[in-house]
Design a protein around this motif. Sequence first.
Motif, PDB file in Angstrom:
ATOM      1  N   GLU A   2       0.827  -1.198   0.000  1.00  0.00           N
ATOM      2  CA  GLU A   2       0.000   0.000   0.000  1.00  0.00           C
ATOM      3  C   GLU A   2       0.871   1.261   0.000  1.00  0.00           C
ATOM      4  O   GLU A   2       0.556   2.245  -0.677  1.00  0.00           O
ATOM      5  CB  GLU A   2      -0.940   0.008   1.208  1.00  0.00           C
ATOM      6  N   ILE A   3       1.993   1.211   0.735  1.00  0.00           N
ATOM      7  CA  ILE A   3       2.884   2.379   0.781  1.00  0.00           C
ATOM      8  C   ILE A   3       3.480   2.643  -0.596  1.00  0.00           C
ATOM      9  O   ILE A   3       3.596   3.797  -1.024  1.00  0.00           O
ATOM     10  CB  ILE A   3       3.990   2.177   1.846  1.00  0.00           C
ATOM     11  N   VAL A   4       3.843   1.606  -1.317  1.00  0.00           N
ATOM     12  CA  VAL A   4       4.413   1.771  -2.662  1.00  0.00           C
ATOM     13  C   VAL A   4       3.375   2.403  -3.588  1.00  0.00           C
ATOM     14  O   VAL A   4       3.698   3.315  -4.361  1.00  0.00           O
ATOM     15  CB  VAL A   4       4.914   0.414  -3.207  1.00  0.00           C
ATOM     16  N   LEU A   5       2.139   1.957  -3.524  1.00  0.00           N
ATOM     17  CA  LEU A   5       1.083   2.539  -4.367  1.00  0.00           C
ATOM     18  C   LEU A   5       0.814   3.993  -3.992  1.00  0.00           C
ATOM     19  O   LEU A   5       0.649   4.851  -4.866  1.00  0.00           O
ATOM     20  CB  LEU A   5      -0.201   1.709  -4.249  1.00  0.00           C
ATOM     21  N   ARG A   6       0.778   4.277  -2.696  1.00  0.00           N
ATOM     22  CA  ARG A   6       0.565   5.660  -2.252  1.00  0.00           C
ATOM     23  C   ARG A   6       1.733   6.547  -2.680  1.00  0.00           C
ATOM     24  O   ARG A   6       1.531   7.678  -3.121  1.00  0.00           O
ATOM     25  CB  ARG A   6       0.405   5.719  -0.732  1.00  0.00           C
ATOM     26  N   ALA A   7       2.947   6.048  -2.545  1.00  0.00           N
ATOM     27  CA  ALA A   7       4.128   6.820  -2.939  1.00  0.00           C
ATOM     28  C   ALA A   7       4.111   7.072  -4.447  1.00  0.00           C
ATOM     29  O   ALA A   7       4.457   8.172  -4.903  1.00  0.00           O
ATOM     30  CB  ALA A   7       5.406   6.102  -2.524  1.00  0.00           C
ATOM     31  N   THR A   8       3.706   6.090  -5.223  1.00  0.00           N
ATOM     32  CA  THR A   8       3.615   6.255  -6.674  1.00  0.00           C
ATOM     33  C   THR A   8       2.582   7.335  -7.018  1.00  0.00           C
ATOM     34  O   THR A   8       2.836   8.210  -7.846  1.00  0.00           O
ATOM     35  CB  THR A   8       3.242   4.922  -7.350  1.00  0.00           C
ATOM     36  N   ALA A   9       1.431   7.283  -6.368  1.00  0.00           N
ATOM     37  CA  ALA A   9       0.397   8.286  -6.619  1.00  0.00           C
ATOM     38  C   ALA A   9       0.885   9.684  -6.221  1.00  0.00           C
ATOM     39  O   ALA A   9       0.691  10.657  -6.967  1.00  0.00           O
ATOM     40  CB  ALA A   9      -0.873   7.929  -5.849  1.00  0.00           C
ATOM     41  N   MET A  10       1.525   9.812  -5.075  1.00  0.00           N
ATOM     42  CA  MET A  10       2.014  11.121  -4.626  1.00  0.00           C
ATOM     43  C   MET A  10       3.151  11.623  -5.518  1.00  0.00           C
ATOM     44  O   MET A  10       3.261  12.832  -5.762  1.00  0.00           O
ATOM     45  CB  MET A  10       2.473  11.060  -3.168  1.00  0.00           C
ATOM     46  N   PHE A  11       3.979  10.714  -6.011  1.00  0.00           N
ATOM     47  CA  PHE A  11       5.042  11.106  -6.938  1.00  0.00           C
ATOM     48  C   PHE A  11       4.410  11.735  -8.178  1.00  0.00           C
ATOM     49  O   PHE A  11       4.846  12.794  -8.640  1.00  0.00           O
ATOM     50  CB  PHE A  11       5.901   9.898  -7.322  1.00  0.00           C
ATOM     51  N   ALA A  12       3.376  11.089  -8.719  1.00  0.00           N
ATOM     52  CA  ALA A  12       2.706  11.610  -9.915  1.00  0.00           C
ATOM     53  C   ALA A  12       2.074  12.976  -9.633  1.00  0.00           C
ATOM     54  O   ALA A  12       2.207  13.903 -10.434  1.00  0.00           O
ATOM     55  CB  ALA A  12       1.654  10.619 -10.395  1.00  0.00           C
ATOM     56  N   VAL A  13       1.409  13.114  -8.496  1.00  0.00           N
ATOM     57  CA  VAL A  13       0.781  14.388  -8.135  1.00  0.00           C
ATOM     58  C   VAL A  13       1.843  15.478  -7.982  1.00  0.00           C
ATOM     59  O   VAL A  13       1.699  16.589  -8.508  1.00  0.00           O
ATOM     60  CB  VAL A  13      -0.044  14.241  -6.838  1.00  0.00           C
ATOM     61  N   LEU A  14       2.914  15.166  -7.293  1.00  0.00           N
ATOM     62  CA  LEU A  14       3.986  16.133  -7.079  1.00  0.00           C
ATOM     63  C   LEU A  14       4.652  16.517  -8.392  1.00  0.00           C
ATOM     64  O   LEU A  14       4.939  17.692  -8.638  1.00  0.00           O
ATOM     65  CB  LEU A  14       5.011  15.562  -6.097  1.00  0.00           C
ATOM     66  N   TYR A  15       4.865  15.538  -9.255  1.00  0.00           N
ATOM     67  CA  TYR A  15       5.487  15.800 -10.552  1.00  0.00           C
ATOM     68  C   TYR A  15       4.616  16.758 -11.369  1.00  0.00           C
ATOM     69  O   TYR A  15       5.105  17.741 -11.935  1.00  0.00           O
ATOM     70  CB  TYR A  15       5.717  14.492 -11.313  1.00  0.00           C
ATOM     71  N   LEU A  16       3.321  16.478 -11.415  1.00  0.00           N
ATOM     72  CA  LEU A  16       2.403  17.358 -12.153  1.00  0.00           C
ATOM     73  C   LEU A  16       2.349  18.756 -11.540  1.00  0.00           C
ATOM     74  O   LEU A  16       2.323  19.752 -12.260  1.00  0.00           O
ATOM     75  CB  LEU A  16       1.009  16.746 -12.196  1.00  0.00           C
ATOM     76  N   LEU A  17       2.360  18.829 -10.220  1.00  0.00           N
ATOM     77  CA  LEU A  17       2.349  20.119  -9.543  1.00  0.00           C
ATOM     78  C   LEU A  17       3.578  20.945  -9.912  1.00  0.00           C
ATOM     79  O   LEU A  17       3.468  22.132 -10.230  1.00  0.00           O
ATOM     80  CB  LEU A  17       2.283  19.918  -8.029  1.00  0.00           C
ATOM     81  N   VAL A  18       4.736  20.325  -9.916  1.00  0.00           N
ATOM     82  CA  VAL A  18       5.969  21.033 -10.265  1.00  0.00           C
ATOM     83  C   VAL A  18       5.920  21.507 -11.717  1.00  0.00           C
ATOM     84  O   VAL A  18       6.325  22.617 -12.033  1.00  0.00           O
ATOM     85  CB  VAL A  18       7.207  20.140  -9.993  1.00  0.00           C
ATOM     86  N   ARG A  19       5.387  20.661 -12.604  1.00  0.00           N
ATOM     87  CA  ARG A  19       5.285  21.057 -14.013  1.00  0.00           C
ATOM     88  C   ARG A  19       4.302  22.219 -14.184  1.00  0.00           C
ATOM     89  O   ARG A  19       4.520  23.110 -14.991  1.00  0.00           O
ATOM     90  CB  ARG A  19       4.840  19.869 -14.874  1.00  0.00           C
ATOM     91  N   LEU A  20       3.217  22.201 -13.419  1.00  0.00           N
ATOM     92  CA  LEU A  20       2.216  23.266 -13.527  1.00  0.00           C
ATOM     93  C   LEU A  20       2.705  24.583 -12.940  1.00  0.00           C
ATOM     94  O   LEU A  20       2.270  25.655 -13.362  1.00  0.00           O
ATOM     95  CB  LEU A  20       0.913  22.848 -12.844  1.00  0.00           C
ATOM     96  N   LEU A  21       3.598  24.514 -11.969  1.00  0.00           N
ATOM     97  CA  LEU A  21       4.124  25.740 -11.366  1.00  0.00           C
ATOM     98  C   LEU A  21       4.847  26.590 -12.390  1.00  0.00           C
ATOM     99  O   LEU A  21       4.848  27.807 -12.314  1.00  0.00           O
ATOM    100  CB  LEU A  21       5.083  25.408 -10.221  1.00  0.00           C
ATOM    101  N   GLY A  22       5.477  25.967 -13.335  1.00  0.00           N
ATOM    102  CA  GLY A  22       6.187  26.712 -14.362  1.00  0.00           C
ATOM    103  C   GLY A  22       7.662  26.837 -14.045  1.00  0.00           C
ATOM    104  O   GLY A  22       8.109  26.642 -12.926  1.00  0.00           O
ATOM    105  N   LYS A  23       8.411  27.175 -15.084  1.00  0.00           N
ATOM    106  CA  LYS A  23       9.864  27.231 -14.986  1.00  0.00           C
ATOM    107  C   LYS A  23      10.341  28.323 -14.041  1.00  0.00           C
ATOM    108  O   LYS A  23      11.221  28.122 -13.229  1.00  0.00           O
ATOM    109  CB  LYS A  23      10.460  27.496 -16.366  1.00  0.00           C
ATOM    110  N   ARG A  24       9.762  29.471 -14.178  1.00  0.00           N
ATOM    111  CA  ARG A  24      10.280  30.629 -13.449  1.00  0.00           C
ATOM    112  C   ARG A  24      10.106  30.481 -11.945  1.00  0.00           C
ATOM    113  O   ARG A  24      10.979  30.850 -11.173  1.00  0.00           O
ATOM    114  CB  ARG A  24       9.579  31.893 -13.946  1.00  0.00           C
ATOM    115  N   GLU A  25       8.964  29.947 -11.521  1.00  0.00           N
ATOM    116  CA  GLU A  25       8.712  29.817 -10.098  1.00  0.00           C
ATOM    117  C   GLU A  25       9.739  28.919  -9.430  1.00  0.00           C
ATOM    118  O   GLU A  25      10.108  29.115  -8.292  1.00  0.00           O
ATOM    119  CB  GLU A  25       7.298  29.271  -9.844  1.00  0.00           C
TER     120      GLU A  25
END
Length: 156
Positions: A2-25
């Motif tokens: 369950e921890i591996v699945l949760r970590a995978t989901a949070m990795f994806a969310v965090l990755y998308l969040l960083v991409r959405l923040l934009g380069k300059r931020e």
Amino acid sequence: MEIVLRATAMFAVLYLLVRLLGKRELGQMTPFEFIVMVVIGDLIQQGVTQNDFSLTGATLAVGTFALWGLVLSWLSYLSPRAARVLEGEPRVIVRHGKVLDDNRRRDRLTRMEIESEMRLAGIARLEDVAWAMLEPNGKISFIKRDPPRGELAEKD
């Protein structure tokens, strides 16, 4: 598991969040934004491990993040197309001394930020910039214009 699945989901969310923040931020964080990122890290940890404070749970969570980071790194290395999607591409923000306002607005850059970065690069006037590129890491790189031939002869 369950921890591996949760970590995978949070990795994806965090990755998308960083991409959405934009380069300059990401290139220039204020102290407050840095604190917010630390708090987000703590919230992610709580979401991934829930009440599991064991060494095994922490190792699984960190290992899963590391694995996905490695997978994306290899994917970027092996495929130029994947690299463009995962890491982004540089964007021209100044061409031949003229600010490209559409590109500037797209990355939420102000003229003052561009001018500040120019001064840090030792460039005094916008007219002296041949190209300015906003790199995927949030930094701005400048290429100076060649001086006219008359100016070159005067300096010799």
